[in-house]
Structures are given as C-alpha cells and as structure tokens.
Design a protein around this motif. Structure first.
Motif, short mmCIF file in Angstrom:
data_model
loop_
_atom_site.label_atom_id
_atom_site.label_comp_id
_atom_site.label_asym_id
_atom_site.label_seq_id
_atom_site.Cartn_x
_atom_site.Cartn_y
_atom_site.Cartn_z
N LEU A 678 46.07 45.68 14.60
CA LEU A 678 47.41 45.57 15.18
C LEU A 678 47.64 44.19 15.78
N LYS A 679 46.62 43.64 16.36
CA LYS A 679 46.76 42.30 16.96
C LYS A 679 47.06 41.26 15.89
N LEU A 680 46.38 41.36 14.74
CA LEU A 680 46.63 40.43 13.65
C LEU A 680 48.01 40.63 13.06
N VAL A 681 48.43 41.87 12.92
CA VAL A 681 49.77 42.14 12.39
C VAL A 681 50.83 41.52 13.29
N GLY A 682 50.67 41.68 14.59
CA GLY A 682 51.60 41.06 15.52
C GLY A 682 51.61 39.55 15.42
N TYR A 1032 46.14 48.18 24.58
CA TYR A 1032 46.07 46.71 24.59
C TYR A 1032 47.47 46.10 24.55
N THR A 1033 48.31 46.61 23.63
CA THR A 1033 49.64 46.02 23.46
C THR A 1033 50.49 46.21 24.71
N HIS A 1034 50.45 47.41 25.29
CA HIS A 1034 51.25 47.66 26.49
C HIS A 1034 50.85 46.73 27.63
N ILE A 1035 49.55 46.62 27.84
CA ILE A 1035 49.06 45.80 28.97
C ILE A 1035 49.38 44.33 28.74
N ARG A 1036 49.10 43.85 27.54
CA ARG A 1036 49.36 42.43 27.26
C ARG A 1036 50.83 42.10 27.40
N ASN A 1037 51.68 42.93 26.82
CA ASN A 1037 53.11 42.63 26.84
C ASN A 1037 53.69 42.68 28.26
N ARG A 1074 37.93 43.18 27.28
CA ARG A 1074 38.93 42.40 26.53
C ARG A 1074 39.24 41.13 27.31
N PRO A 1075 38.58 40.03 26.96
CA PRO A 1075 38.71 38.80 27.76
C PRO A 1075 40.13 38.26 27.80
N ASP A 1076 40.90 38.44 26.72
CA ASP A 1076 42.25 37.88 26.73
C ASP A 1076 43.14 38.61 27.74
N LEU A 1077 42.96 39.93 27.84
CA LEU A 1077 43.72 40.66 28.86
C LEU A 1077 43.26 40.27 30.26
N ALA A 1081 45.66 38.85 33.13
CA ALA A 1081 45.76 39.53 34.42
C ALA A 1081 45.37 38.61 35.57
N MET A 1082 44.32 37.84 35.39
CA MET A 1082 43.90 36.91 36.44
C MET A 1082 44.96 35.84 36.69
N GLY A 1083 45.55 35.34 35.61
CA GLY A 1083 46.59 34.34 35.78
C GLY A 1083 47.79 34.88 36.52
N TYR A 1084 48.20 36.09 36.16
CA TYR A 1084 49.35 36.68 36.84
C TYR A 1084 49.01 37.02 38.30
N SER A 1085 47.80 37.49 38.51
CA SER A 1085 47.40 37.86 39.86
C SER A 1085 47.44 36.65 40.80
N GLY A 1086 46.94 35.54 40.31
CA GLY A 1086 46.96 34.33 41.14
C GLY A 1086 48.37 33.86 41.44
N ARG A 1087 49.23 33.90 40.46
CA ARG A 1087 50.61 33.46 40.68
C ARG A 1087 51.36 34.46 41.57
#
Length: 1414
Positions: A678-682, A1032-1037, A1074-1077, A1081-1087
């Motif tokens: 699904l990640k590749l399709v997206g 994965y898709t829900h959390i990432r988006n 899942r390192p990308d998630l 999440a870390m980036g958003y948490s800091g901001r």
C-alpha cells in the motif's frame, strides 16, 4: 546418345560376363551387334572388354589388343619426352631472352616477337614449355608491360592448364619457410586471371595455406582476443602473472619462425590493385568474414578501389562547399568496376565492397568521410519522401553500411573526433528509432564479431575503470578530457560502464555530468540511448527488496537524465517516447524520469514541502514563480525548456503524455497496484499525479496559445471520450480558457477603443461569457441531471476554471522579491572584488528583473479587479433554491471542493480562498457556516483515503480554512465586519433572501466562538481516532495534517494536552517498529510543545459562564435567602439561554431539528445508561483488579450498601423545605417549556444549566458531596465539612467542558494501565449503544429511571469509599509512591443526530470524558 548407350553396354557387359547362362550372353552380343550402325566403334573399343570386342568382330584377337594397350600407356605415362636435349644450345635461350627484353616503345608488337620466338624454337630445338616459363619470367621483371606480354602469352599459349601448372610451380617454390613470394608474381597471376587466360579454380589449388588452416587461424585469433579481454577484467594473482609471461615468451619464439606467406592474400591484393573485383570477391568468399581485410595491405587496396569507384559521384554530390579535395584518376583497366555516376550505381559494386571491408575502413579515414558525405547527400536529396521503393532500398543499404562498416570502423579509430562529428552529420538525418537500432547493434553485437573489436572493448573497459576511480569534483576538467578522448571511438562501452557505476554510487552524478562537456554530438546521442537501455533493462528490479519504495538505481538514473538533458543538447524524443510507451503498458515507475527532466529543463519544481512564502509566490505571475516559488532557483532554462517543448510538439507527445498520466493515476490503484504494498501504491500514485501537475504546468507556461488550443480538446471530449478524470481534465483545460478569454478581451478592446476602467471590465465580462458559454453547456454531460438542481453549471465551471492568480495579488511576495533584488544590487556595488564589466552586467540583470516584477504585479492587479467584477455580476445565478442548503453544500464539497483541494498545494489554498470569496460576495443560498462545519466534521474518512502527498495538500487546505476562522474568532470587530449581515451566517438554512435575514437569524459573535470551539473539538476527536487505529496510513496522514495545521490548531490547552499525550504514545510504540512514523510523531511532538505557549484555556477561547450552585446555606438562612438565590440563579440563566438559542440552530441539520441535549431526563438517563455500561464492562474485563473473586465480593458489598442507602434520597426529599420544593418545581417547569420549544425547532437549555439544577437537587436531597467531576463553580466556603481527600480528588477530576453547547458527564473509575488499550473498543461499543438510545426507547428509560438513579448513587458512594481506602494506603506508603503522577486518558465520544430532511449526518451532542488514575 551413343556415349550413353556405350556406358549401358559396358555395364551389361560386366553383368552378363559374370552369369553362367550362355543364352543371356548371346542375347547381349546380338543386341550390341544390332546397335553397331549408330554407335561408333571407337567408343565401344574404349568401353567394352577385349573379349566382347573379339566376339563382336571389332578386333581380331583380344590378346594382341591387350598387349598394344600396355605399350601405349607405357609410352604416355612413363616415357620422358626429350626434345633432343643433347643437341640443345644455350644460345637459343639467350637469344630468346634478348628478344623479350628489347625496348618495346617502338613499333614492336607481340605478333612480331611471337614470330621471332617460333623461329628460335625451330632453329635451336627449344622446349616450348620452357620458352613459356622464360616469357613469364621476363613478364615478371617487366610487369609494367601488361598489354604486350598478355597479348604475347595469349597468342603463344594453346592450353590454359599448362600455363596454370607453370605458375603453380613458381608459387610452390616460395612456399618454403622464410621465403617471401615476390609481388611481381602475384601481379602476373592476377593479370592472367583478370584476362581469363587461366581459371581461378586451377590456380587456387597451387596456393598456400589451405582454407582449413585459414579457418583454424581465425578461430585461434578470436579465442586469444577473448582470453586477453578476460584477463583485463579478471583480478590476476602474482603466480598467474608469471605463468602468463612464460606463455607469452613461448608465443613470441613461435612467431620468430616466420611461416610461409599467405599466397592467397597476396594474389587477392594484386587482384584488387588491378581492379579485378569479381575474382577478388571469389577469393574472399572462401575465407572467414573480414579475415582478408584484417590485413592492412588488402584493406588499403580495397579502399583504393572504392575511392576510384565513387569518385565521380562524390565530385558531383558529396564535396562540401569550399573543399577542394584530391582528384583521383580512374583505372585504365576497362574490366575494372564502373565508376558510380548516381546513387543507384552504388548498389552495383560499392555497397558490397564496403561490406567486405567492414570495420577495417578505419585504415582510410578519408574514404570514411567520403562515404558519410555521400550518405548525407542522399538523405538531403531524397528528403522525407521514403515512399518509393527506390528510396527505401537505398536507405536500407545506407543503414546497413552504417551498421556493418561505419560504426565498427569508428571503434578502431583512435579518438578521431572529426570522424565522429562527420558521422553525426549523417545520423541526425535519420529518425531516432533508426539511430537507436544502430547503437544497439553496435553495443551488443558488433564487438563480438572480430578479434580486434573484442580487444578494443576490453581495453576501453579497463581505461574507463581507471578514469572513474579517479574522478572527483576537483579533477573534473582533466578526467573530462580523458573521458572525451575515450568516447570518440567507443562511446557505448564507456557509457555502459559509467552508468553502471552511477547506479551504485549516486554521488558520481554531479562530477560525471560536468565531465561530459568534451563529448561530440554523436556521443551525446549514444548517451541518450544507453540511458534508455539501462532504464529498460529487464533484469533489474525497479522496486527495493521491501517492495515499498522505488529502487535507488532508478532514482539515480532519473537524476542523471534531468541533469544531462538540461546541460547538453541531447535529443529528447527517444526518452519521451520510452516514457509514453511505459505508460501505455500500464507501468508508472518511469514517470520519475519525466518528472526530473521537466524539473531540471523547465525549472518547474513540484513539492508539497513549500514554505508559505514560496506558496504565496506561486500565486503570482511566471516571473515571480521563477524568482521566489522554488527551493533551488534553476536559472537559464529558456533554451532547455525550448528544446523540451520542440521535442514534444515535433513528435506529438504533449497531449498523449497528459492523458496517459491522468488515466494512469487510477490505473496505479486498480490495475497496477494489485499485489504491491500500500505504501508503494501511494507513492506511485503521488508520483504520477505530481508529474501530471508539473508537466501540465510546463505546457501551460511554454506553449503558445495557438499550440495549446490546437492540441487540447474540449472538456466533454476529455472526460467522455478519453475518460480523463474531471479534476485532471479541468487542469489541462484551464490555461486554454485563460488564453481564450484574454485573446477575446484584446479583440474587444481593439474593436471599441475605450480607456475607462468600467468599460474594460464590461468587455472582460463579455469576453468571459463568449468563451465560457460553450463550457457551461459541455459540463452538463459530466454529471447526472439531479446535480444541476443544486449547482448551476456556471458556478461549477467558474470554480474549476479559476486559479489563485485570478483571485488575489501576492503583494508581499512581489515586495519581498523586489527588496531582495535591491539588496543584491547594493551588495554588488559594495563588493570591490567584482570586475567593473561584470558589475555592470549583474546590475543590469537585477534591474531588468525588478522592472519585470513590478510590471507583472501591475498587470495581475488589473486582472484580479476584472475577475472580481465578473464574479460579483455572476454570483446571484450560481446557486439555486430548489433544495436545502445542506444538499447544495454536499454537492459543492463532493464535486468541487474536495477533489480540487488535494490536487496541488496551490489548489488547496485556492479552495479555501474561494469559499471565503463566495462568502464575501454575499452569494445567495450559500451557507458559510454549514460549509465550514462539514469540512471540519468530515476529516476522518478524508484523511484515511489520502495518499502521503494528498495529506500535505489537505492539511494545507484545512490550515487556510482555519486561518479564516481564527481571524474571525480573534476579534469581534472583524467578525461583525466580515460576517454579520452576511447570508453565509444565517442560521435558518432554508432562507433565500439576499438581505442577510433578520438580526435574530444571524449568529452572534459569542455563539460563533462556541461553534469554533466545537470545530476544534471535532478535529481533536478525528485526530485521536486516527492515531488510535494503529493503521500505518491513518497515523501517517493525520500526523502530516496536524503538522500542516499547527499554526492554527490546537489553540485550546486541554485539546492540545490530549493530542500531546496520544502522540507521545505513538512515539513510544513506533520507535522500533516503523521508523518513518516515529520520525513524523517526534517532529510533530516537538513543534507542538513549542506551540504550547500560545494555547489558552477553554474559558478564554470562548466565553464559558459557570452555572449557579446552591449550597446547604440556603437551608440555614431561611426562606428569604432562598428567594434571593432563586432570583440570582434565574438572572444568570437567562443570558445563557439567549446566547445558545442561535448556537442550537447552527448545530442542527436544518431549521426543523432540535438538539437532544435539552431533554434533561433523557440526558440523565443517557448518563446513567453509559455509567451502567461502563460498570458492566469493568466487571467483564479482568484488568481493573488482580483477582476475580475479590471483585465479586466487592459487588455484593456495594449492592448491600445500595439497599441501605435507597431510603436516603426519599428521606432527604421529605425533609426538603417548602421554598426549596417550589424552586425545584419552577425549574422543572422551565425545563418542560424548553423541551416543548425544542419540539418546535427552538433552542434548548444549555447543558451547564442542567448540571446546576442536578447539583442543587442532589444538595437538597441531602448528599454531602457534589457529583464527581462536575464543572468548576464558585462554591461556598461553607462546604468545609468535606475532607482534604475529597478536595484533592476534585482538583484531579474537575475539568472544563470542551463544548459550551454539549452535555458534560464526568465519571470516575478505577482503571489500570491496560485500560488505555481498551479505549478504542469501548468507544465503538458506546457509539453503538448511544445511537440506539438517541433514536428511541424513551418508554424504557422512564420505567428504569428510578432504579438507575438508585444504582448510580450507590455506585458513586462505593467509588468514593474505595478512593478513601486507596488514599489511606497511599498516605501510609513510602516516599516513592508519593512521586507517582496520574495518567490522564482522554476518551472522546460523538453522538450524531440524523437529519430526516437530508442525506448526511450532522455532528450534534458531544460527550467529553476524562478518566484519571492516581
């Protein structure tokens, strides 16, 4: 016939002679005797046995006949013929030599000399064969007298076989080792062959070596060459090196013993020198391919023969202007090939000669250039008229010559750049598919056909390795020159190795691209072919092993394509056609190449990570986009973008590429993405979509109006015939509409000259009507007829045809770029290191850019004013009043807003600004409130269905929508100026008046703040839901969306804390999974933490009045005090009711609905029901206690206590003072009135009032403590009877309500850490139960009301009792337990009210529940 009969009789003679039956023998004899009259006796005497001849009477005696035969044979074969050798004298031979060696310049002819020779033979009895030998010897020494000696030999000789034997004996003499056959002997043999005095077959058998030996030698040469090539590639150990040296020494010693000359090659060379092509061709046919011409003398002789043959045609058509050339005289030999006078004559001999020459044309670069120039002359003469058979045949002949002769010969020439450029002059006249076929043959097959080419290939690879190992950014110039030299001769081998290295090491791309500046034009074209071949390699996987990302080698090649094609003048047709073919086959991986090429060559960058400044610049003109719209400002793209445009237009690839990309977007999902991750399709979907946007933008900005309109069909054809999605179809058509409107506007201005601004605006409106009228009719076929009941086609087409360029002028972006240029000019002036001439050029460039930007800003400002005037005139006819505003908004969101807001970042901004513009224009029948409500309420499913890039765009869209809402929310003056008296803020959704409705129907400022809070809460609920799914898709988006809307959300402190808690949990869970998630999440948490200082409490975000709270003091103060408290309470309640009357209208689906929150009894029953269900869940879930038995015992104790305490409310009710009972009755009556009003669509009582009434009831019943978790209120100090533990508990559990118009219920439970994981399942179950409660079962609620009330009271007391016990245990515990902090879990729940008059659910009542564990 007699000979055949004689043969038959001979066979019968043998057969009958062996038979015993005499009668058959007699019959045979009679038969032969009867045939004697027509079969000659001589033939029979040759064929039949002597005995048969005797019986036939042809001979007298058989015995005598046999003796005679023996004597004759002995004389013929065994007796030497001597011409009286004893009487021969040397004087005769001396006179013969003198006669042949005399001066032949006079009147001496071969006939006179022949008579003298005959006299000498007769006089001195000379041997005629020896005389012939002497004639050949003299001819060999006087080989320039061909005519004389050939005529003499022809007159003297009677038998050709004798002459052949004599020549054979001469050749045999030189076949000994270390002997060399003289060229003069080859010459006379060739001359005799050429004049047909001897036959080649008779002479060929006398020549050495044998054909088998030649074939074996050729095979050995190929094997040796391959072995050498293998050694150059392999890593050789020191021991192997010593062995190889010894073998090489042995081979050199063998070579020192010179083998005999190859007499066949010598004769072949002589034949070519005299022009005897037929005999030379016969000899070469006996040998392996290119074996003969691999010897340089033969190759040069053949080249010379070709020179002489093509000379007349070359002089006529091939000599370039200004060139003189060396005139070559033709052969005097009339039997030589005829010179070519036209191109058709080339097919007679020259093409076959070149075919035998093969790669060894490299020995004669001049002839190479002549053949190439003849090819150019042919292509220019014929032009594009290849329909005739004559032209097709010649074209195929020239292509064959290029394949088999020219390209292999170029490989054997050492770094001859002139020949490479000369060859490109011919090749550029061929279509690219012919060229690429030639390059493919050259690369994959030619190098294995000849030993020399095998060695050259190995040497090229070795040299390429040497250069690439040392290539860096610092030595690009030196390495580039070496690469250039190597590429002149063998570009295919060099580029193949370089590309293989780039696929492994992408950091080589920049130095490699810089080092290619020394290549020839042919080499650039070969590089394009090699790139395409590498891309199309079927052995390479285009996905990584995890099947979720595109392979790095493909990304590296794509980057190389963009850089190389931009920097160097390489033809793009082949690469573009390759991408088109891949799309046609349903493969979208290679769109990455097109994306890089367009980005580098046209300077158009597609990224969703744009800053706000860049996005603002992208809404301006082309100059502003180029200056401030991209991260890397790619300058000087004018020439490269022109080349790209020309390639697309010349090969008609612009529209096919657009249509294929538009169709492939869905193909990625439904056809191509069946088994893919699904990640590749997206990712593939995003790549396809981004490339479409980028490519369409390039066409719109670079194609002229005529070219664009000519190639892009109308919108209905795009959608209905080509099945293009609507958003992509309008994206392609939008520039066409803009071009057409401007053209029509210019025509109208020229027709009627008027300078007034109003006249210009009217002309612009007229131009728009003329251009868009056919579009309005065309779009009707795109959707069913019922769609147009809510939206007008004019509104639909207007929305899809406009852009941000039409709506607003980015003045700050223009000012920013102008200031940058001014600062740049100032820096140039202050820099003393820059030379004066360069300073002047740079200042002129910056000044010109500054003027262009200012002119562009002025032009856009005028355009925006015209567009806004047009929209103001059109707005009244945009939306119809046939149906409710809900349905209108639904169609608008479904067909316009949502499809376009995720199309591109600029479109996302456009959608938000368009909604604001429609509101500002006071468009009738457009409910702004409802539009914003639907956008903020429908985020879960939208976010879940987005790809990664679409999430970026959707987040940007929400951010822009929130910016508008936040601006209105921030200041009452702004709200009253921009929203009050606007149709969009009417709360009666069926209102159709244009005057903004009555003042009572308008939403006031405070209620708008409540609604904004509700929208923030909805966003929080949707975000938490997506984060808790684990998908994965829900959390990432949702993380991407939250990051995008961070400037405007969250603004409320408790909502921000809830998000922070859930995101922190995501960080912990996804760190190792899942390192990308985790990174997101870390980036958003800091901001989010950095934004915490800007968050405000809920009561500051919207005015939240606290309900009046009655205390037991009213009982102590007597009746008088009760009346004052009652008046005070009523005075507090009235403004709240008034404030919420409009809010209730907003939160209903239409004017007829009502909020369930006004029904006090039903609300209480709902709370009781949810409390009971939570209790039952807790009983079923073995996570709250350590032992099930202990839980059962506790339940029994609670039931017993509940039975005892049932009487307490009754007793308290009986003891209630009369004044208080009257107060309660009046409050209940007001509740009933509100309930009746709610049935008629009037506003309900706020939930906070109901809580106050409940609280006063509970106090009047005699409860000592308030309900746990109730809203904070200014409680009296007279409640000091409560213990310190209860005070601490209220501090933890008392939280503000998230919504002013929502009912609030706070419940306390004992939960453990694993209750966090059960929150999702509880929420789903509660949703189901609560929806059933809302839709019906009021009778059941009334029957069970009393029983639930009793149980709820008992449960609360039990909960309080358990907490007291726990606090006692905690107080007796150690210091470590006191350091523990409570875990606060936010549980969100949504009740939905079904609107019977519409097709969608409008969010209604919200329940915001806090669970706290100490």
């Amino acid at each position: 016939m007699p000979s055949v009969l004689a043969d038959v009789f001979s066979i019968l003679d043998l057969e009958t002679g062996a038979l015993e039956e005499k009668n058959k023998r007699d019959h045979y004899t009679q038969l032969v005797g009867a045939c004697l009259f027509f079969v000659p006796e001589a033939i029979l005497k040759e064929r039949l046995d002597p005995e048969t001849l005797e019986s036939l009477g042809l001979i007298k005696q058989a015995h005598q006949f046999n003796q005679k035969i023996v004597k004759i044979k002995t004389k013929l074969f065994y007796k030497q013929q001597k011409f009286n050798l004893l009487r021969e004298e040397n004087e005769g031979y001396a006179k013969l030599i003198t006669e042949l060696g005399q001066d032949l310049s006079g009147n001496i002819t071969s006939h006179i000399v022949l008579e003298s020779i005959k006299s000498l033979i007769g006089c001195f009895n000379l041997d005629p064969n020896r005389v012939l030998d002497i004639i050949l010897e003299v001819y060999e020494s006087r080989s320039d007298q061909d005519d004389f000696f050939l005529s003499l030999i022809k007159s003297y000789m009677c038998e050709p076989l004798t002459l052949c034997h004599i020549l054979g004996f001469k050749f045999k003499f030189y076949q000994e080792p270390n002997e060399e056959t003289p060229k003069s002997l080859y010459h006379i043999a060739a001359a005799l062959l050429h004049h047909n005095l001897i036959e080649l077959e008779d002479l060929y058998i006398h020549l050495m070596p044998l054909d088998a030996a030649i074939v074996e030698e050729h095979k050995n040469e190929i094997s040796e060459a391959k072995q050498i090539a293998r050694k150059l590639v392999m890593v050789v150990l020191p021991s192997d090196k010593n062995e190889d040296k010894e073998k090489e020494k042995d081979k050199e010693e063998e070579k020192n013993d010179k083998p005999p000359d190859n007499q066949k090659l010598g004769l072949l060379e002589a034949l070519l020198r005299i022009g005897d092509w037929l005999h030379a061709q016969s000899i070469m046919d006996q040998m392996p391919s290119f074996y003969a011409t691999s010897h340089k003398p033969i190759a040069l002789a053949l080249c010379q023969l070709v020179h002489l043959t093509v000379e007349p045609l070359y002089r006529r058509a091939g000599v370039p202007k200004g060139a003189r050339g060396c005139v070559m005289h033709p052969l005097r030999n009339k039997r030589a090939p005829q010179p070519a006078e036209n191109f058709e004559d080339l097919r007679r001999d020259i093409f076959s000669m070149l075919g035998y020459l093969g790669p060894h044309l490299s020995h004669d670069p001049i002839l190479f250039a002549k053949i190439v120039r003849l090819g150019k002359a042919f292509m220019k003469e014929v032009g594009e008229n290849w329909t005739l058979h004559y032209d097709e045949t010649l074209l195929s002949c020239f292509l064959s010559v290029a394949d088999q002769v020219l390209l292999p010969s170029l490989s054997l020439m050492e770094c001859n750049a002139c020949m490479s450029e000369e060859l490109w002059g011919l090749f550029k006249l061929f279509p690219y598919y012919h060229r690429y076929r030639l390059y493919g043959q050259w690369k994959n097959e030619t190098y294995s056909s000849h030993p020399l080419l095998v060695k050259v290939k190995a040497q090229t690879v070795e040299r390429a390795k040497y250069i690439m190992k040392r290539l860096t950014k610092e030595n690009v110039k030196q390495s580039g020159r070496q690469i250039g030299k190597l590429s002149h001769s063998n570009p295919t081998i060099l580029f193949d190795y370089m590309l293989s290295q780039i696929q492994w090491y992408d950091n080589l791309i920049v130095p490699v691209v810089d080092s290619l500046k020394y290549l020839t034009s042919l080499n650039y074209d070969v590089l394009a072919y090699c790139i395409i071949e590498a891309l199309a390699n079927p052995e390479k996987e285009k996905m990584k092993h995890d099947d979720t990302t595109i392979s790095s080698w493909l990304q590296s090649l794509a980057s190389l394509c963009g850089a190389v094609f931009r920097k160097y003048p390489i033809e793009l047709a082949g690469l573009l056609q390759y991408v088109t073919n891949q799309l046609k086959a349903g493969k979208s991986f290679d769109l990455l190449i097109l994306k890089e090429v367009v980005q580098k060559m046209a300077g158009i960058e597609i990224t969703d990570e744009m800053t706000s400044e860049q996005l603002e610049a992208m809404t301006g003109g082309e100059q502003l986009k180029a200056e401030g719209g991209y991260f890397g400002q790619i300058r000087n793209t004018k020439k490269s973008s022109q080349r790209l445009k020309d390639a697309l237009l010349d090969h008609e690839l612009a529209l096919p590429l657009c249509l294929l990309m538009a169709q492939q977007r869905n193909g990625v999902v439904f056809l191509e993405g069946g088994e893919k991750h699904l990640k590749l399709v997206g990712h593939l979907y995003d790549q396809c979509h981004d490339t479409l946007v980028q490519f369409g933008g390039f066409l719109a900005s670079n194609l002229s109006t005529e070219d664009y309109i000519k190639r892009v069909p109308s919108i209905d054809i795009l959608c209905n015939q080509f099945h293009t999605p609507h958003d992509a179809a309008f994206f392609l058509s939008r520039p066409m509409y803009a071009h057409q409107i401007l053209s029509k506007y210019d025509e109208l201005k020229k027709a009627e000259k008027g300078n007034r601004q109003q006249q210009k605006a009217h002309k612009y409106v007229a131009a728009c009507e003329q251009v868009m009228a056919p579009v309005h009719e065309a779009v009707i076929s795109l959707h069913p007829a019922r769609v147009w009941d809510d939206l007008r086609p004019q509104f639909y087409a207007t929305f899809w045809s406009l852009t941000m360029y039409d709506l607003a002028v980015p003045q700050s972006a223009y000012d920013r770029e102008v200031n940058k240029l001014k600062a740049q000019i100032k820096a140039i002036e202050e820099n003393p290191e820059i030379p004066l001439n360069k300073k002047k050029k740079e200042k002129e460039r910056c000044t010109a850019l500054q003027e262009k930007l200012q002119e562009e800003e002025k032009k856009q400002l005028e355009h925006v004013q015209r567009v806004l005037h047009r929209l103001k005139l059109e707005k009244d006819n945009w939306l119809l009043a046939k149906s409710t505003k809900n349905e209108t908004i639904t169609k608008f969101l479904q067909l316009c807003l949502f499809p376009r807001c995720i199309f591109s970042s600029i479109d996302a901004v456009y959608c938000a600004r368009f909604v604001e513009l429609v509101h500002q224009q006071k468009t009738p029948n457009f409910c702004t409130l409802l539009c914003y409500d639907r956008v903020f309420s429908a985020t879960i499913y939208t976010v879940a269905s987005c790809t990664e890039n679409e999430s970026h765009r959707y987040g940007r869209f929400l951010c822009c929508m929130l910016e508008t809402v936040t601006r209105w929310h921030s200041d009452r003056a702004i709200y009253e100026k921009e929203c009050v008296n606007y149709p969009g803020f009417l709360t009666i959704f069926r209102a159709t008046g244009f005057d903004g409705g009555n003042k009572a129907d308008q939403l006031d400022y405070e209620n708008f703040r409540h609604v904004v809070h509700k929208w923030h809460y909805m966003l929080t609920k949707a975000s938490v839901h997506c984060l808790e799914t684990g998908d994965y898709t829900h959390i990432r988006n949702i993380l991407i969306v939250l990051t995008k809307i961070l400037p405007c959300y969250p603004k409320v402190l408790n909502l921000g804390q809830a998000l922070e808690c859930r995101v922190h949990k995501i960080c912990l869970e996804e760190k190792d999974k899942r390192p990308d998630l985790y990174a997101l999440a870390m980036g958003y948490s800091g901001r989010l933490k950095s934004q915490k200082v800007h968050m405000v409490p809920e009561n500051e975000f919207h005015h939240k009045e606290q309900p009046a709270r009655t205390t037991p003091a009213s009982q102590q103060n007597g009746p008088g005090s009760t009346d004052r408290g009652k008046d005070k309470s009523q005075g507090t309640t009235k403004p709240v009711n008034k404030a919420n009357s409009a809010a209730a209208k907003v939160t209903t689906s239409n004017g007829n609905g009502a909020l369930n929150s006004t029904k006090t009894v039903k609300d209480r029953d709902d709370k009781e029901k949810s409390g009971k269900e939570k209790k039952e869940k807790k009983e079923k879930t073995p996570g709250g206690i350590s032992d099930t038995k202990a839980e059962n015992r506790r339940e029994k104790q609670r039931d017993e206590r509940a039975g005892k305490e049932e009487r307490m409310p009754r007793e308290g009710k009986e003891k209630t003072p009369k004044a208080d009972r009257e107060k309660l009755k009046s409050e209940e009556k007001s509740i009933k009135d509100d309930k009746a009003k709610a049935g008629n669509g009037e506003p309900m009582e706020p939930s906070r009032e109901r809580d106050a009434i409940k609280e006063s009831k509970s106090k009047e019943k005699g409860d000592r403590n308030a309900m746990p978790g109730s809203l904070k209120s200014p409680g009296s100090r007279s409640e000091s009877a409560e213990s310190e533990r209860d005070h601490k508990r209220r501090k933890l559990d008392s939280h503000s309500s998230p919504s002013h118009s929502s009912s609030v219920k706070v419940s306390m439970h004992h939960i453990t850490y694993n209750s966090l994981s059960r929150s999702k399942s509880r929420e789903r179950e509660l949703d189901k139960k609560d929806s059933e409660i809302i839709q019906g079962r009021s009778k059941e609620k009334k029957e069970e009301k009393d029983r639930k009330e009793r149980k709820r009271v008992s449960t609360l007391k039990e909960s309080r009792h358990d907490k007291e016990k726990k606090e006692k245990r905690d107080s007796s515990g150690g210091k470590e337990e006191k350091k523990q902090y409570p875990y606060i879990h936010l549980h969100l729940h949504l009740y939905s009210v079904v609107n019977s008059n519409s097709d969608f659910f409008l969010p209604g009542v919200f329940v915001f529940v806090f669970f706290a564990v100490l």
